[in-house]
Write a protein that holds these residues in place. Structure first.
Motif, PDB file in Angstrom:
ATOM      1  N   PHE A  20       1.040  -1.221   0.177  1.00 38.91           N
ATOM      2  CA  PHE A  20      -0.256  -0.460  -0.091  1.00 38.91           C
ATOM      3  C   PHE A  20       1.001   1.652   0.168  1.00 38.91           C
ATOM      4  CE2 PHE A  20      -2.937  -2.995   1.712  1.00 38.91           C
ATOM      5  CZ  PHE A  20      -3.618  -3.493   1.057  1.00 38.91           C
ATOM      6  N   LYS A  21       2.145   1.382   0.366  1.00 41.86           N
ATOM      7  CA  LYS A  21       2.845   2.227   0.338  1.00 41.86           C
ATOM      8  C   LYS A  21       2.147   3.378   0.956  1.00 41.86           C
ATOM      9  CE  LYS A  21       5.675   0.683  -3.522  1.00 41.86           C
ATOM     10  NZ  LYS A  21       5.655  -0.693  -2.966  1.00 41.86           N
ATOM     11  N   PRO A  22       2.022   3.799   1.877  1.00 43.49           N
ATOM     12  CA  PRO A  22       1.089   4.951   2.805  1.00 43.49           C
ATOM     13  C   PRO A  22       2.585   5.928   3.250  1.00 43.49           C
ATOM     14  CG  PRO A  22       1.326   2.798   4.408  1.00 43.49           C
ATOM     15  CD  PRO A  22       2.181   2.432   3.023  1.00 43.49           C
ATOM     16  N   ASP A  23       1.334   7.125   3.163  1.00 39.95           N
ATOM     17  CA  ASP A  23       2.762   8.094   3.658  1.00 39.95           C
ATOM     18  C   ASP A  23       2.159   8.286   5.088  1.00 39.95           C
ATOM     19  OD1 ASP A  23       3.168   8.685   0.905  1.00 39.95           O
ATOM     20  OD2 ASP A  23       1.934   9.887   0.578  1.00 39.95           O
ATOM     21  N   ARG A  24       1.468   8.384   5.870  1.00 43.71           N
ATOM     22  CA  ARG A  24       1.163   8.992   6.617  1.00 43.71           C
ATOM     23  C   ARG A  24       1.049   7.174   7.863  1.00 43.71           C
ATOM     24  NH1 ARG A  24       0.790  13.862   7.980  1.00 43.71           N
ATOM     25  NH2 ARG A  24      -0.687  13.129   9.895  1.00 43.71           N
ATOM     26  N   VAL A  25       1.759   6.692   8.984  1.00 40.77           N
ATOM     27  CA  VAL A  25       2.039   5.886   9.039  1.00 40.77           C
ATOM     28  C   VAL A  25       1.299   6.069  10.720  1.00 40.77           C
ATOM     29  CG1 VAL A  25       2.454   3.497  10.008  1.00 40.77           C
ATOM     30  CG2 VAL A  25       2.846   5.089   7.116  1.00 40.77           C
ATOM     31  N   GLU A  44       9.584   3.280   8.390  1.00 42.08           N
ATOM     32  CA  GLU A  44       8.065   4.213   8.333  1.00 42.08           C
ATOM     33  C   GLU A  44       7.976   5.501   8.672  1.00 42.08           C
ATOM     34  OE1 GLU A  44       6.435   3.080   5.954  1.00 42.08           O
ATOM     35  OE2 GLU A  44       6.825   1.122   5.858  1.00 42.08           O
ATOM     36  N   THR A  45       7.506   6.682   7.837  1.00 44.30           N
ATOM     37  CA  THR A  45       7.940   7.737   8.813  1.00 44.30           C
ATOM     38  C   THR A  45       6.316   7.722   9.577  1.00 44.30           C
ATOM     39  OG1 THR A  45       8.890   9.029   7.081  1.00 44.30           O
ATOM     40  CG2 THR A  45       7.508  10.018   8.251  1.00 44.30           C
ATOM     41  N   LEU A  46       7.017   7.566  10.943  1.00 42.13           N
ATOM     42  CA  LEU A  46       5.340   7.566  11.385  1.00 42.13           C
ATOM     43  C   LEU A  46       4.986   8.445  12.397  1.00 42.13           C
ATOM     44  CD1 LEU A  46       6.243   4.820  14.381  1.00 42.13           C
ATOM     45  CD2 LEU A  46       4.675   4.600  12.479  1.00 42.13           C
ATOM     46  N   CYS A  47       3.923   9.687  12.314  1.00 42.16           N
ATOM     47  CA  CYS A  47       3.291  10.796  11.915  1.00 42.16           C
ATOM     48  C   CYS A  47       2.046  10.828  13.590  1.00 42.16           C
ATOM     49  CB  CYS A  47       1.921  10.790  11.246  1.00 42.16           C
ATOM     50  SG  CYS A  47       2.740  10.751   9.344  1.00 42.16           S
ATOM     51  N   ALA A  48       2.494  12.027  14.147  1.00 43.34           N
ATOM     52  CA  ALA A  48       1.723  12.488  15.372  1.00 43.34           C
ATOM     53  C   ALA A  48       0.166  12.682  15.313  1.00 43.34           C
ATOM     54  CB  ALA A  48       2.940  12.792  16.255  1.00 43.34           C
ATOM     55  N   HIS A  49      -0.129  13.019  13.417  1.00 37.06           N
ATOM     56  CA  HIS A  49      -1.290  13.705  13.651  1.00 37.06           C
ATOM     57  C   HIS A  49      -2.068  13.544  12.893  1.00 37.06           C
ATOM     58  CE1 HIS A  49      -0.170  16.182  16.594  1.00 37.06           C
ATOM     59  NE2 HIS A  49       0.971  16.915  15.988  1.00 37.06           N
ATOM     60  N   TYR A  52      -4.932   9.671   9.430  1.00 39.37           N
ATOM     61  CA  TYR A  52      -3.490   8.913   8.815  1.00 39.37           C
ATOM     62  C   TYR A  52      -4.301   7.844   7.921  1.00 39.37           C
ATOM     63  CZ  TYR A  52      -2.844   9.289  13.829  1.00 39.37           C
ATOM     64  OH  TYR A  52      -1.926   9.805  15.193  1.00 39.37           O
ATOM     65  N   ASP A  53      -2.934   7.049   6.701  1.00 39.76           N
ATOM     66  CA  ASP A  53      -3.190   6.896   5.848  1.00 39.76           C
ATOM     67  C   ASP A  53      -3.482   4.677   6.754  1.00 39.76           C
ATOM     68  OD1 ASP A  53      -2.892   8.652   3.553  1.00 39.76           O
ATOM     69  OD2 ASP A  53      -0.605   9.072   3.973  1.00 39.76           O
ATOM     70  N   PHE A  54      -2.570   4.391   6.702  1.00 42.18           N
ATOM     71  CA  PHE A  54      -2.615   3.156   7.652  1.00 42.18           C
ATOM     72  C   PHE A  54      -2.008   3.247   9.717  1.00 42.18           C
ATOM     73  CE2 PHE A  54      -0.376  -0.642   8.320  1.00 42.18           C
ATOM     74  CZ  PHE A  54      -1.022  -1.956   7.355  1.00 42.18           C
ATOM     75  N   PHE A  55      -2.612   3.032   9.377  1.00 37.59           N
ATOM     76  CA  PHE A  55      -2.605   2.957  11.701  1.00 37.59           C
ATOM     77  C   PHE A  55      -2.351   1.674  11.909  1.00 37.59           C
ATOM     78  CE2 PHE A  55      -3.539   3.734  15.906  1.00 37.59           C
ATOM     79  CZ  PHE A  55      -2.887   4.503  15.575  1.00 37.59           C
TER      80      PHE A  55
END
Length: 131
Positions: A20-25, A44-49, A52-55
């Motif tokens: 899936f190649k998510p940007d916001r994990v 992966e670049t984990l996002c704090a906010h 999300y594309d993938f959680f």
């Protein structure tokens, strides 16, 4: 049974992230950096906010319900991975409740984990995949 203790779950999660190649994990909790899950997520670049594309959730818990009830956490093309579906009878019961939510359109279920997709334009479908 933690996600990082199951090589099958780690393999499924790795394949999902690669496909899936998510940007916001995002991930519920903080896996130890030396665990297989922690090492996998280091790539992966984990996002704090949100959104999300993938959680990733380690178990089908009440926090999944809370996450999904806030429409700002996810979008039409988001994917949620939930591990350890059959570790306990109550966890598997919760998984049944989660996959029945109206916002969930597609369910990909294996013995160890499941993926939820939310594409409104897609018919409701449930796939059980043997691994």
């Amino acid at each position: 049974a933690h996600l990082e203790k199951s090589p099958v779950q780690t393999k499924l999660l790795r394949a999902s992230l690669e496909y899936f190649k998510p940007d916001r994990v995002g991930v519920a909790g903080t896996p130890p950096p030396d665990s297989p899950l922690g090492q996998l997520l280091m790539k992966e670049t984990l996002c704090a906010h949100p959104p999300y594309d993938f959680f990733i959730f380690e178990t089908p818990s009440e926090s999944v319900d809370t996450f999904l009830s806030d429409r700002g956490n996810w979008h039409n093309d988001s994917i949620v991975y939930i591990g350890n579906l059959r570790v306990s009878p109550s966890g598997y019961k919760r998984w049944g409740e989660i996959k029945a939510l109206p916002s969930v359109r597609v369910v990909l279920e294996t013995y160890w984990g499941g993926l939820l997709l939310f594409r409104r334009e897609q018919a409701r479908e449930h796939f059980r995949i043997r691994t």
